[in-house]
Design an enzyme around this catalytic site. Structure first.
Site, PDB file in Angstrom:
ATOM      1  N   GLY A  42       0.914  -1.281  -0.104  1.00 56.50           N
ATOM      2  CA  GLY A  42       0.145  -0.032  -0.179  1.00 56.50           C
ATOM      3  C   GLY A  42       0.986   1.591   0.166  1.00 56.50           C
ATOM      4  O   GLY A  42       1.945   1.380   0.651  1.00 56.50           O
ATOM      5  N   GLY A  44      -0.934   4.241   0.383  1.00 55.92           N
ATOM      6  CA  GLY A  44      -1.883   5.629   0.568  1.00 55.92           C
ATOM      7  C   GLY A  44      -0.895   6.172   1.517  1.00 55.92           C
ATOM      8  O   GLY A  44       0.225   6.026   1.959  1.00 55.92           O
ATOM      9  N   LEU A  45      -1.681   7.193   2.410  1.00 51.65           N
ATOM     10  CA  LEU A  45      -0.877   7.820   3.415  1.00 51.65           C
ATOM     11  C   LEU A  45      -0.237   7.166   4.400  1.00 51.65           C
ATOM     12  O   LEU A  45       1.096   7.298   4.914  1.00 51.65           O
ATOM     13  CB  LEU A  45      -1.791   8.924   4.234  1.00 51.65           C
ATOM     14  CG  LEU A  45      -2.139  10.214   3.310  1.00 51.65           C
ATOM     15  CD1 LEU A  45      -3.051  10.977   3.658  1.00 51.65           C
ATOM     16  CD2 LEU A  45      -0.469  10.992   3.047  1.00 51.65           C
ATOM     17  N   GLY A  47       0.618   3.565   4.137  1.00 50.92           N
ATOM     18  CA  GLY A  47       1.792   2.782   3.626  1.00 50.92           C
ATOM     19  C   GLY A  47       2.698   3.749   2.958  1.00 50.92           C
ATOM     20  O   GLY A  47       3.994   3.383   3.182  1.00 50.92           O
ATOM     21  N   HIS A 268     -21.575   8.477   6.161  1.00 48.67           N
ATOM     22  CA  HIS A 268     -21.087   9.940   6.184  1.00 48.67           C
ATOM     23  C   HIS A 268     -22.358  10.743   5.886  1.00 48.67           C
ATOM     24  O   HIS A 268     -22.935  10.488   4.746  1.00 48.67           O
ATOM     25  CB  HIS A 268     -20.028  10.303   5.365  1.00 48.67           C
ATOM     26  CG  HIS A 268     -19.405  11.473   5.678  1.00 48.67           C
ATOM     27  ND1 HIS A 268     -19.957  12.924   5.369  1.00 48.67           N
ATOM     28  CD2 HIS A 268     -18.255  11.909   5.921  1.00 48.67           C
ATOM     29  CE1 HIS A 268     -19.058  13.771   5.647  1.00 48.67           C
ATOM     30  NE2 HIS A 268     -17.860  13.426   5.990  1.00 48.67           N
ATOM     31  N   ARG A 339     -20.519  12.454  12.763  1.00 48.87           N
ATOM     32  CA  ARG A 339     -20.978  11.890  11.791  1.00 48.87           C
ATOM     33  C   ARG A 339     -22.136  10.932  11.976  1.00 48.87           C
ATOM     34  O   ARG A 339     -23.434  10.808  11.169  1.00 48.87           O
ATOM     35  CB  ARG A 339     -20.082  11.245  10.768  1.00 48.87           C
ATOM     36  CG  ARG A 339     -19.130  12.210  10.323  1.00 48.87           C
ATOM     37  CD  ARG A 339     -17.928  11.401   9.663  1.00 48.87           C
ATOM     38  NE  ARG A 339     -17.044  12.444   9.151  1.00 48.87           N
ATOM     39  CZ  ARG A 339     -15.955  12.204   8.489  1.00 48.87           C
ATOM     40  NH1 ARG A 339     -15.491  11.277   8.332  1.00 48.87           N
ATOM     41  NH2 ARG A 339     -15.079  13.530   7.936  1.00 48.87           N
ATOM     42  N   ARG A 455     -15.599   7.241  13.649  1.00 48.13           N
ATOM     43  CA  ARG A 455     -14.301   7.851  13.639  1.00 48.13           C
ATOM     44  C   ARG A 455     -14.783   9.398  13.524  1.00 48.13           C
ATOM     45  O   ARG A 455     -15.654   9.753  12.689  1.00 48.13           O
ATOM     46  CB  ARG A 455     -13.608   7.698  12.370  1.00 48.13           C
ATOM     47  CG  ARG A 455     -12.557   8.562  12.010  1.00 48.13           C
ATOM     48  CD  ARG A 455     -11.649   8.204  11.000  1.00 48.13           C
ATOM     49  NE  ARG A 455     -12.300   8.156   9.778  1.00 48.13           N
ATOM     50  CZ  ARG A 455     -12.526   9.395   8.925  1.00 48.13           C
ATOM     51  NH1 ARG A 455     -11.983  10.496   9.600  1.00 48.13           N
ATOM     52  NH2 ARG A 455     -13.046   9.373   7.645  1.00 48.13           N
TER      53      ARG A 455
HETATM   54  C1  FAD Z   1     -13.968  11.177  -0.355  1.00 42.81           C
HETATM   55  C2  FAD Z   1     -13.121  11.078   0.750  1.00 42.81           C
HETATM   56  C3  FAD Z   1     -12.781  12.061   1.648  1.00 42.81           C
HETATM   57  C4  FAD Z   1     -12.043  12.065   2.882  1.00 42.81           C
HETATM   58  N1  FAD Z   1     -11.465  13.033   3.465  1.00 42.81           N
HETATM   59  C5  FAD Z   1     -10.917  12.767   4.598  1.00 42.81           C
HETATM   60  C6  FAD Z   1     -10.605  14.211   5.405  1.00 42.81           C
HETATM   61  O1  FAD Z   1     -10.506  15.173   4.988  1.00 42.81           O
HETATM   62  N2  FAD Z   1      -9.691  13.891   6.620  1.00 42.81           N
HETATM   63  C7  FAD Z   1      -9.412  12.581   7.072  1.00 42.81           C
HETATM   64  O2  FAD Z   1      -8.928  12.249   8.136  1.00 42.81           O
HETATM   65  N3  FAD Z   1      -9.998  11.615   6.272  1.00 42.81           N
HETATM   66  C8  FAD Z   1     -10.571  11.669   5.353  1.00 42.81           C
HETATM   67  N4  FAD Z   1     -11.049  10.560   4.443  1.00 42.81           N
HETATM   68  C9  FAD Z   1     -10.462   9.139   4.794  1.00 42.81           C
HETATM   69  C10 FAD Z   1      -9.078   8.849   4.611  1.00 42.81           C
HETATM   70  O3  FAD Z   1      -8.924   9.586   3.390  1.00 42.81           O
HETATM   71  C11 FAD Z   1      -8.772   7.563   4.362  1.00 42.81           C
HETATM   72  O4  FAD Z   1      -9.196   6.825   5.519  1.00 42.81           O
HETATM   73  C12 FAD Z   1      -7.180   7.192   4.353  1.00 42.81           C
HETATM   74  O5  FAD Z   1      -6.580   8.141   3.246  1.00 42.81           O
HETATM   75  C13 FAD Z   1      -6.765   5.805   4.059  1.00 42.81           C
HETATM   76  O6  FAD Z   1      -5.531   5.852   3.956  1.00 42.81           O
HETATM   77  P1  FAD Z   1      -4.748   4.447   3.801  1.00 42.81           P
HETATM   78  O7  FAD Z   1      -3.251   4.747   3.577  1.00 42.81           O
HETATM   79  O8  FAD Z   1      -5.045   3.573   5.152  1.00 42.81           O
HETATM   80  O9  FAD Z   1      -5.400   3.559   2.648  1.00 42.81           O
HETATM   81  P2  FAD Z   1      -5.483   4.081   1.123  1.00 42.81           P
HETATM   82  O10 FAD Z   1      -5.302   5.456   1.072  1.00 42.81           O
HETATM   83  O11 FAD Z   1      -6.724   3.442   0.707  1.00 42.81           O
HETATM   84  O12 FAD Z   1      -4.436   3.266   0.352  1.00 42.81           O
HETATM   85  C14 FAD Z   1      -4.489   2.035   0.214  1.00 42.81           C
HETATM   86  C15 FAD Z   1      -3.248   1.385  -0.603  1.00 42.81           C
HETATM   87  O13 FAD Z   1      -3.228   0.007  -0.636  1.00 42.81           O
HETATM   88  C16 FAD Z   1      -2.996  -0.263  -1.911  1.00 42.81           C
HETATM   89  N5  FAD Z   1      -3.491  -1.671  -1.711  1.00 42.81           N
HETATM   90  C17 FAD Z   1      -4.881  -2.094  -1.795  1.00 42.81           C
HETATM   91  N6  FAD Z   1      -5.150  -3.288  -1.949  1.00 42.81           N
HETATM   92  C18 FAD Z   1      -3.780  -3.811  -2.326  1.00 42.81           C
HETATM   93  C19 FAD Z   1      -3.350  -4.959  -2.573  1.00 42.81           C
HETATM   94  N7  FAD Z   1      -4.281  -6.139  -2.418  1.00 42.81           N
HETATM   95  N8  FAD Z   1      -1.876  -5.203  -3.031  1.00 42.81           N
HETATM   96  C20 FAD Z   1      -1.191  -3.995  -3.211  1.00 42.81           C
HETATM   97  N9  FAD Z   1      -1.737  -2.873  -2.836  1.00 42.81           N
HETATM   98  C21 FAD Z   1      -3.052  -2.894  -2.398  1.00 42.81           C
HETATM   99  C22 FAD Z   1      -3.482   0.860  -2.802  1.00 42.81           C
HETATM  100  O14 FAD Z   1      -2.961   0.781  -3.833  1.00 42.81           O
HETATM  101  C23 FAD Z   1      -3.171   1.951  -1.964  1.00 42.81           C
HETATM  102  O15 FAD Z   1      -1.978   2.423  -2.347  1.00 42.81           O
HETATM  103  C24 FAD Z   1     -11.544  10.680   3.266  1.00 42.81           C
HETATM  104  C25 FAD Z   1     -12.065   9.470   2.718  1.00 42.81           C
HETATM  105  C26 FAD Z   1     -12.772   9.686   1.478  1.00 42.81           C
HETATM  106  C27 FAD Z   1     -13.459   8.566   0.754  1.00 42.81           C
END
Ligand code: FAD
Length: 659
Positions: A42, A44-45, A47, A268, A339, A455
């Site tokens: 991953g 995302g933020l 990972g 939400h 929420r 949350r």
């Molecule tokens: C529209 C929206 C607005 C939001 N606004 C806010 C906000 O303002 N403030 C706040 O605090 N939170 C907010 N959130 C929540 C927040 O954005 C997420 O909870 C957070 O970004 C999740 O981050 P993460 O790194 O855990 O996962 P993600 O960002 O979902 O990243 C997942 C990663 O895993 C990878 N991945 C997934 N499955 C696999 C696999 N099987 N093999 C390899 N790679 C894989 C993907 O490629 C990606 O890189 C919002 C959410 C949404 C939907």
């Protein structure tokens, strides 16, 4: 009787059997003893920050994501902001207050110690991100600006317009790129983890699919970290990106990792309402809008009916006929209640017939008062991109002048409705973020750790970056310390071969069903079942019906699915079919957990358990625990294991947002 666990699983000594491995020369490179490799799944933020930090600390990191660039991880969608207890507004904020608000916001179902640590590191996150160049909004004098989010009476949310996630991810990505350049992180884009490989009870690697070539590849390491996001897309329609899936987490669950609190799903309150059955995605209107937008429905049922029939418009209804129901019911927090509370209140009004839109399934979010008070320029500075996004989707610009009644200027309001957004449940982790499988860690949205049953806004980014920058890089070393003398295992081990064979066989199975239904058509049906029976209002009877319907639909999936193409090369339908297989497991898990929890708390609302005023009614005597589920095979009910919650610093009480 459920088993009981505590949150501290020690990493344990090196198993005797490993010495045999050495004797049999099964280790990859016995000379290179101190080379420690970590797989981070991953970008995302959570990972990206973890991979960058681990790389910087000298570990060799293998980092994978399903997108073509880490910058396209779902985190980029985050709009509103990120919390920290800096108290820049001098409004009485503190680490303790952020801790308290988060525990209370989670309806006293979070692990207290984790939340305190989260609040403690919140300020470091902002400093780290500013140092990376994240362009947070600033006051005229140069100080970082703040706004308020739900469940707090202070202003502690840092933001970059309505693009906070994007800017934070660019910051994390730049750190990650440094480590890629330095050779400490090896990035694999368009790779999907399909399974975790367990050797002697420890996570020692993964099987991943190269999504472009279709080939399966083996990766081994001293530890595996999953940061693969939440399971909101089980509901088909959600605010999550289309690619979000729970395959990695569900595979870990199938291999023995406990799954905690799956029923805690966040709905939400401020999303653009569903507008037809051809839709595959819902759009969030950031919670930040509730700082200046006021939520209302008509007071008179005849006005609601006229709005639903399209014979009246919202801006034709004068102030005295508007019911600002959140301000009425929750005077202390008003539009900024958490929420779960805001979503339920919207549902209550719509269920009683006061909803707007042609469906009756929407409420207004109105900026008239704030535009009149602040002027359109200031409102646009704060929310410009959100207004534009709303206009692009609905063709209505919320800042457009619409009517004057009794000398008051009214503007066109937004229409909003609750939608699935975030999942508080996730892979169970101990205080060190280690799962119940030694060597396997889970961070960010895919773990369950910090948010309890609900949350608070702007705290997912805080948790993801806390885990990635400030918690995991330290705690993982407690595990890796005893790994230093045991270099990573060879991918030639039979455990890898067996895992790969199973993944390959699964792909063959899905391709060979050769039925008549597309993945999306089945997924959409699953989503309907989830929303209707496992959604905002749940009952024991409805959950049982939902489970029955899910079993039947899963049979349909297993016998009547059609996946075109082959496993060679790019096959998006095949990838989606794998995800859907796991959404079925997840959906049932959510329902089992919801059925077992005979109380209402946060995002889990059992209609049988509510107060006379329609508020969630918790049962601390019987349900003051983290519900962890252990997989027992397809079609079998999983086993419940309880982690009792222990609160030392905060008195557990009924949530009150009224006064
Ligand atoms: C529209 C929206 C607005 C939001 N606004 C806010 C906000 O303002 N403030 C706040 O605090 N939170 C907010 N959130 C929540 C927040 O954005 C997420 O909870 C957070 O970004 C999740 O981050 P993460 O790194 O855990 O996962 P993600 O960002 O979902 O990243 C997942 C990663 O895993 C990878 N991945 C997934 N499955 C696999 C696999 N099987 N093999 C390899 N790679 C894989 C993907 O490629 C990606 O890189 C919002 C959410 C949404 C939907």
């Amino acid at each position: 009787m459920a088993k009981v666990i505590d949150s501290k699983i020690p990493a344990g000594p090196v198993p005797e059997k490993w010495k045999e491995y050495k004797a049999h020369q099964r280790l990859v490179n016995p000379k290179n003893k101190l080379k420690l490799d970590v797989i981070v799944v991953g970008t995302g933020l959570a990972g990206a920050s973890a991979a960058a930090s681990l790389g910087e600390m000298g570990f060799n990191v293998i980092n994978l994501c399903i997108q073509d660039s880490p910058r396209r991880a779902h985190s980029i969608a985050a709009q509103g902001g990120i919390n920290a207890a800096k108290c820049y507004q001098n409004d009485g904020d503190s680490v303790y207050r952020l801790f308290y608000d988060t525990v209370k916001g989670g309806d006293y179902r979070a692990r207290e110690a984790n939340v305190y640590r989260l609040a403690e590191v919140s300020n470091n996150i902002i400093d780290q991100c500013v140092a990376q160049g994240v362009p947070f909004a600033r006051e005229y004098g140069g100080m970082l600006a703040n706004r308020s989010f739900g469940g707090a009476q202070v202003s502690r949310t840092f933001y970059a317009k309505g693009q906070t996630g994007q800017q934070l991810l660019l910051g994390a990505y730049s750190s990650l790129s440094c480590q890629v350049q330095a050779g400490k992180v090896k990035l694999y884009t368009r790779y999907e983890m399909e399974d975790v490989v367990i050797v002697d009870g420890r996570a020692r690697g993964i099987i991943a699919k190269n999504l472009t070539t279709g080939k399966l590849e083996r990766f081994s390491a001293n530890a595996v970290v999953i940061a693969t996001g939440g399971y909101g897309n089980t509901y088909f329609l959600s605010t999550n990106a289309m690619g979000c899936n729970c395959t990695a987490a569900v595979q870990c669950y199938r291999k023995g990792a406990y799954f905690a609190n799956p029923s805690y799903v966040q709905i939400h309150p401020t999303c653009i309402p569903v507008h037809g059955d051809k839709q595959s995605k819902l759009t969030l209107m950031s919670e930040s809008l509730r700082n200046d937008g006021r939520i209302w429905v008509p007071k008179k049922i005849e006005d609601a009916k006229a709005l639903q029939a399209g014979t009246k418009q919202g801006w034709e209804i004068p102030e005295e006929d508007r019911d600002y129901y959140l301000e009425r019911r929750y005077p202390a927090f008003g539009n900024l209640v958490p929420r779960d509370v805001a979503s339920r209140a919207a549902k209550e009004r719509c269920d009683k017939g006061f909803g707007v839109n042609n469906t009756g399934l929407a409420v207004f979010l109105d900026f008239s008062e704030s535009i009149n008070r602040l002027g359109i320029d200031i409102v646009m500075q704060r929310y410009g991109n959100l207004f534009e996004m709303y206009q692009e989707i609905t063709d209505v610009f919320p800042g457009e002048k619409a009517n004057v009644i009794n000398g008051v200027q009214y503007y066109k309001p937004m229409m909003i409705f609750p939608a699935v957004h975030y999942t508080m449940g996730g892979i169970w982790v101990d205080y060190e973020l280690q799962t119940s499988i030694p060597g396997l860690f889970a961070i960010g949205e895919c773990n369950f750790s910090d948010h309890g049953a609900n949350r608070l806004g702007a705290s997912a980014l805080m948790q993801g970056l806390a885990d990635g920058y400030f918690v995991l890089p330290y705690t993982i070393q407690n595990y890796l310390a005893d790994q230093a003398v045991w270099p990573k295992v060879s991918t030639d081990l039979p455990e890898f071969a067996e895992a790969e064979k199973k993944v390959d066989a699964e792909m063959d199975r899905l391709l060979n069903i050769k039925g008549k239904r597309s993945v999306d058509s089945i997924h959409k049906e699953l989503g309907h079942i989830m929303w209707e029976y496992v959604g905002m209002g749940r009952t024991a009877e409805g959950l049982k019906t939902g489970l029955k319907k899910m079993h039947e639909l899963e049979k349909e999936f297993d016998t009547n699915l059609f996946v075109p193409g082959t496993k060679e090369g790019l096959n998006i339908e095949l990838d989606k079919a794998i995800h859907l297989r796991d959404f079925f497991t997840m959906g049932q898990l959510v329902a089992f957990d919801a059925l077992s929890r005979n109380e209402s708390c946060g995002g889990h609302f059992r209609e049988e358990y509510q107060t006379e005023e329609g508020e969630a009614k918790r049962d601390d005597e019987n349900y003051f625990y983290v519900g962890c589920w252990e997989y027992q095979g397809k079609g079998n009910e999983p086993t419940l294991i309880k982690e009792p919650l222990e609160y030392e610093a905060i008195k557990v009480q009924t949530r009150n947002y009224k006064n």
